[in-house]
Scaffold this motif. Sequence first.
Motif, PDB file in Angstrom:
ATOM      1  N   ASP A   1     -12.982  -2.331  -5.969  1.00 26.54           N
ATOM      2  CA  ASP A   1     -13.546  -0.987  -5.751  1.00 26.54           C
ATOM      3  C   ASP A   1     -12.490   0.102  -5.906  1.00 26.54           C
ATOM      4  OD1 ASP A   1     -15.954  -2.248  -5.179  1.00 26.54           O
ATOM      5  OD2 ASP A   1     -15.514  -2.369  -3.033  1.00 26.54           O
ATOM      6  N   GLY A   2     -11.703   0.012  -6.934  1.00 31.16           N
ATOM      7  CA  GLY A   2     -10.696   1.018  -7.185  1.00 31.16           C
ATOM      8  C   GLY A   2      -9.442   0.851  -6.363  1.00 31.16           C
ATOM      9  N   GLY A   3      -9.448  -0.046  -5.430  1.00 32.09           N
ATOM     10  CA  GLY A   3      -8.272  -0.306  -4.618  1.00 32.09           C
ATOM     11  C   GLY A   3      -7.771  -1.729  -4.826  1.00 32.09           C
ATOM     12  N   PHE A   4      -7.391  -2.366  -3.735  1.00 33.81           N
ATOM     13  CA  PHE A   4      -6.841  -3.719  -3.834  1.00 33.81           C
ATOM     14  C   PHE A   4      -7.193  -4.472  -2.565  1.00 33.81           C
ATOM     15  CE2 PHE A   4      -3.611  -6.960  -4.700  1.00 33.81           C
ATOM     16  CZ  PHE A   4      -3.706  -7.043  -6.078  1.00 33.81           C
ATOM     17  N   ARG A   5      -7.412  -5.770  -2.737  1.00 30.56           N
ATOM     18  CA  ARG A   5      -7.775  -6.596  -1.580  1.00 30.56           C
ATOM     19  C   ARG A   5      -6.908  -7.848  -1.567  1.00 30.56           C
ATOM     20  NH1 ARG A   5     -11.264 -10.894  -1.056  1.00 30.56           N
ATOM     21  NH2 ARG A   5     -12.108 -10.486  -3.138  1.00 30.56           N
ATOM     22  N   VAL A   6      -6.301  -8.100  -0.413  1.00 33.88           N
ATOM     23  CA  VAL A   6      -5.530  -9.328  -0.171  1.00 33.88           C
ATOM     24  C   VAL A   6      -6.249 -10.100   0.917  1.00 33.88           C
ATOM     25  CG1 VAL A   6      -3.339 -10.295   0.614  1.00 33.88           C
ATOM     26  CG2 VAL A   6      -3.349  -8.246  -0.825  1.00 33.88           C
ATOM     27  N   GLN A   7      -6.638 -11.328   0.605  1.00 32.66           N
ATOM     28  CA  GLN A   7      -7.366 -12.152   1.573  1.00 32.66           C
ATOM     29  C   GLN A   7      -6.731 -13.539   1.636  1.00 32.66           C
ATOM     30  OE1 GLN A   7     -11.567 -12.409   0.932  1.00 32.66           O
ATOM     31  NE2 GLN A   7     -11.971 -13.574   2.780  1.00 32.66           N
ATOM     32  N   ALA A   8      -6.542 -14.013   2.853  1.00 30.50           N
ATOM     33  CA  ALA A   8      -5.928 -15.332   3.050  1.00 30.50           C
ATOM     34  C   ALA A   8      -6.705 -16.083   4.116  1.00 30.50           C
ATOM     35  CB  ALA A   8      -4.468 -15.181   3.471  1.00 30.50           C
ATOM     36  N   TRP A   9      -6.750 -17.399   3.908  1.00 30.96           N
ATOM     37  CA  TRP A   9      -7.330 -18.280   4.933  1.00 30.96           C
ATOM     38  C   TRP A   9      -6.257 -19.280   5.343  1.00 30.96           C
ATOM     39  CZ3 TRP A   9      -7.865 -23.578   5.242  1.00 30.96           C
ATOM     40  CH2 TRP A   9      -8.611 -24.048   6.328  1.00 30.96           C
ATOM     41  N   LEU A  10      -6.058 -19.420   6.651  1.00 30.18           N
ATOM     42  CA  LEU A  10      -5.041 -20.310   7.186  1.00 30.18           C
ATOM     43  C   LEU A  10      -5.681 -21.303   8.136  1.00 30.18           C
ATOM     44  CD1 LEU A  10      -2.378 -17.580   8.027  1.00 30.18           C
ATOM     45  CD2 LEU A  10      -2.477 -19.010   5.978  1.00 30.18           C
TER      46      LEU A  10
ATOM     47  N   ALA B   1      -3.672   6.007   0.873  1.00 35.52           N
ATOM     48  CA  ALA B   1      -4.961   5.327   0.859  1.00 35.52           C
ATOM     49  C   ALA B   1      -5.294   4.777   2.242  1.00 35.52           C
ATOM     50  CB  ALA B   1      -4.953   4.190  -0.160  1.00 35.52           C
ATOM     51  N   ALA B   2      -6.594   4.816   2.571  1.00 34.98           N
ATOM     52  CA  ALA B   2      -7.049   4.225   3.824  1.00 34.98           C
ATOM     53  C   ALA B   2      -7.026   2.701   3.704  1.00 34.98           C
ATOM     54  CB  ALA B   2      -8.463   4.704   4.143  1.00 34.98           C
TER      55      ALA B   2
ATOM     56  N   LEU C   1      -8.093 -19.211  10.384  1.00 33.46           N
ATOM     57  CA  LEU C   1      -7.866 -17.782  10.555  1.00 33.46           C
ATOM     58  C   LEU C   1      -7.994 -17.100   9.195  1.00 33.46           C
ATOM     59  CD1 LEU C   1      -6.939 -15.759  12.816  1.00 33.46           C
ATOM     60  CD2 LEU C   1      -4.659 -15.944  11.809  1.00 33.46           C
ATOM     61  N   THR C   2      -8.830 -16.061   9.151  1.00 34.40           N
ATOM     62  CA  THR C   2      -9.024 -15.293   7.916  1.00 34.40           C
ATOM     63  C   THR C   2      -8.372 -13.931   8.076  1.00 34.40           C
ATOM     64  OG1 THR C   2     -11.112 -16.424   7.443  1.00 34.40           O
ATOM     65  CG2 THR C   2     -10.708 -14.333   6.310  1.00 34.40           C
ATOM     66  N   VAL C   3      -7.522 -13.582   7.142  1.00 31.78           N
ATOM     67  CA  VAL C   3      -6.807 -12.297   7.150  1.00 31.78           C
ATOM     68  C   VAL C   3      -7.205 -11.550   5.889  1.00 31.78           C
ATOM     69  CG1 VAL C   3      -4.564 -11.168   7.191  1.00 31.78           C
ATOM     70  CG2 VAL C   3      -4.880 -13.332   8.400  1.00 31.78           C
ATOM     71  N   GLU C   4      -7.684 -10.329   6.060  1.00 31.55           N
ATOM     72  CA  GLU C   4      -8.082  -9.512   4.915  1.00 31.55           C
ATOM     73  C   GLU C   4      -7.491  -8.115   5.078  1.00 31.55           C
ATOM     74  OE1 GLU C   4     -12.050  -7.967   2.479  1.00 31.55           O
ATOM     75  OE2 GLU C   4     -12.257  -8.969   4.424  1.00 31.55           O
ATOM     76  N   VAL C   5      -6.812  -7.662   4.028  1.00 36.01           N
ATOM     77  CA  VAL C   5      -6.252  -6.312   3.984  1.00 36.01           C
ATOM     78  C   VAL C   5      -6.792  -5.659   2.719  1.00 36.01           C
ATOM     79  CG1 VAL C   5      -4.168  -4.902   3.973  1.00 36.01           C
ATOM     80  CG2 VAL C   5      -4.173  -7.091   5.183  1.00 36.01           C
ATOM     81  N   ARG C   6      -7.577  -4.570   2.914  1.00 29.78           N
ATOM     82  CA  ARG C   6      -8.204  -3.885   1.785  1.00 29.78           C
ATOM     83  C   ARG C   6      -7.839  -2.407   1.839  1.00 29.78           C
ATOM     84  NH1 ARG C   6     -13.322  -4.620  -1.025  1.00 29.78           N
ATOM     85  NH2 ARG C   6     -13.684  -6.441   0.299  1.00 29.78           N
ATOM     86  N   ASN C   7      -7.415  -1.870   0.726  1.00 27.48           N
ATOM     87  CA  ASN C   7      -7.140  -0.439   0.663  1.00 27.48           C
ATOM     88  C   ASN C   7      -8.044   0.209  -0.377  1.00 27.48           C
ATOM     89  OD1 ASN C   7      -4.973  -1.745  -1.292  1.00 27.48           O
ATOM     90  ND2 ASN C   7      -5.298   0.337  -2.024  1.00 27.48           N
TER      91      ASN C   7
ATOM     92  N   VAL D   1       0.843  -1.200   0.000  1.00 27.67           N
ATOM     93  CA  VAL D   1       0.000   0.000   0.000  1.00 27.67           C
ATOM     94  C   VAL D   1       0.874   1.245   0.000  1.00 27.67           C
ATOM     95  CG1 VAL D   1      -1.666   1.326   1.351  1.00 27.67           C
ATOM     96  CG2 VAL D   1      -1.974  -1.138   1.080  1.00 27.67           C
ATOM     97  N   ARG D   2       1.931   1.264   0.833  1.00 26.93           N
ATOM     98  CA  ARG D   2       2.814   2.424   0.856  1.00 26.93           C
ATOM     99  C   ARG D   2       3.526   2.619  -0.478  1.00 26.93           C
ATOM    100  NH1 ARG D   2       3.742   0.561   6.198  1.00 26.93           N
ATOM    101  NH2 ARG D   2       5.575  -0.626   5.541  1.00 26.93           N
ATOM    102  N   LYS D   3       3.832   1.498  -1.157  1.00 23.73           N
ATOM    103  CA  LYS D   3       4.520   1.611  -2.440  1.00 23.73           C
ATOM    104  C   LYS D   3       3.590   2.073  -3.557  1.00 23.73           C
ATOM    105  CE  LYS D   3       8.008  -2.045  -1.848  1.00 23.73           C
ATOM    106  NZ  LYS D   3       8.443  -3.373  -2.356  1.00 23.73           N
TER     107      LYS D   3
END
Length: 391
Positions: A378-387, A312-313, A326-332, A305-307
């Motif tokens: 939605d104009g950004g990016f989403r990274v989602q992982a399930w472990l 962006a929020a 465990l579900t990990v989601e990072v959306r900007n 996101v910084r790069k």
Amino acid sequence: MRRTHRTRRDWAVDLGLFFFAACFAAVSSQSIPVAEDLGPGWRAADQAVGGLGCAAVLLRRRRPVPLAVVLLLAGSQAHYLAGPTMVAVFTVAASRPWKATAWVAALAFAPLPVFLWQIPDMAEERAGSALTYFALIAGAIGWGLFRRSRQQLIASLRERAELAEADAESRAERARMEAREEIAREMHDVLGHRLTLLSVHAGALEFNSGAPRAEIERAAGVMRESARLALHDLREVIGVLRAGSGSASAEGERPQPELADLARLVAEARAAGGRIDLAGPPGEAAPPLVGRTAYRIVQEALTNVRKHAPGAAVDVRVTGGPGDGLTVEVRNARPPGPDPAPAAAAVKTAGEGGGQGLIGLGERARLAGGELTAVPADGGFRVQAWLPWQS
């Protein structure tokens, strides 16, 4: 014909067999039935042929099959060739293919039916001598077959041992490569996070030189701490490489992040000016592999996101628990404004990558038994992982 090179051991064996054939002829000479009407000249010639047969044993390695055939045919007329013939048929059975051994055996026992047919009319001494001869030939062939099977077994075991050794070396090399790849991922994740923080603060100072002194001091302090931590992480990784290509003992000495460290990670990113909302993680401690993988996924996502979307929020959601995984989601969201700020744009341009970080994250998730997706949203990016998280 290929020249046969004999070692000292081969010469010792050949000489031993030569003396065996000679001693056998000498010992059995008194018991060999010889027709009384044969003159002294014939007896001398018979003994000379026996001596030549014993000497011919030294040629058994070069042409064993012709030697055995000649001795078997000559043995039907000469009386002192039993010893050399046994050595010759033994050599054929021990060193030549099954087909050649079968032909030599057939030639050796071809007179047996005729002998058995004539045995009632034969003198007892001559019949006993002939039976002993056929028994000795059979024993020599059997011993040769046993020796050949034993040599084949030893060769097979040696080959299997060499293959096992090569396989063990291959597995060790793969383990070393996997360890180095793991270290490379650690360097990418950790140093990428630290260096992007440095870039953000350096860019802010460069394009906002008139900021209040307190803000400049705070930014300089964050930069100094990030540089110190980056150097510390780099020394650890290089130390592991020097200790033995990522050996298990060295790897175990390195402190690894846990799921509970996400709050500290997000706090560092916020201190760099990031707008990050964190929900979770669960209160229960996750297994070490799951917690470490989740931490690295969030770390790499925030670095990206910084790069690529400075300003962006970001929403970070970590949910789940034992049994459910465990579900990990990072959306900007889309970066604010038509163009990024000048400093952020400089950071983005300098930090462009080739997507290796996301590839590494996917590999991390697979190694932990989970899965990861990274798509525009939605104009950004989403990274989602399930472990997986075993209960």
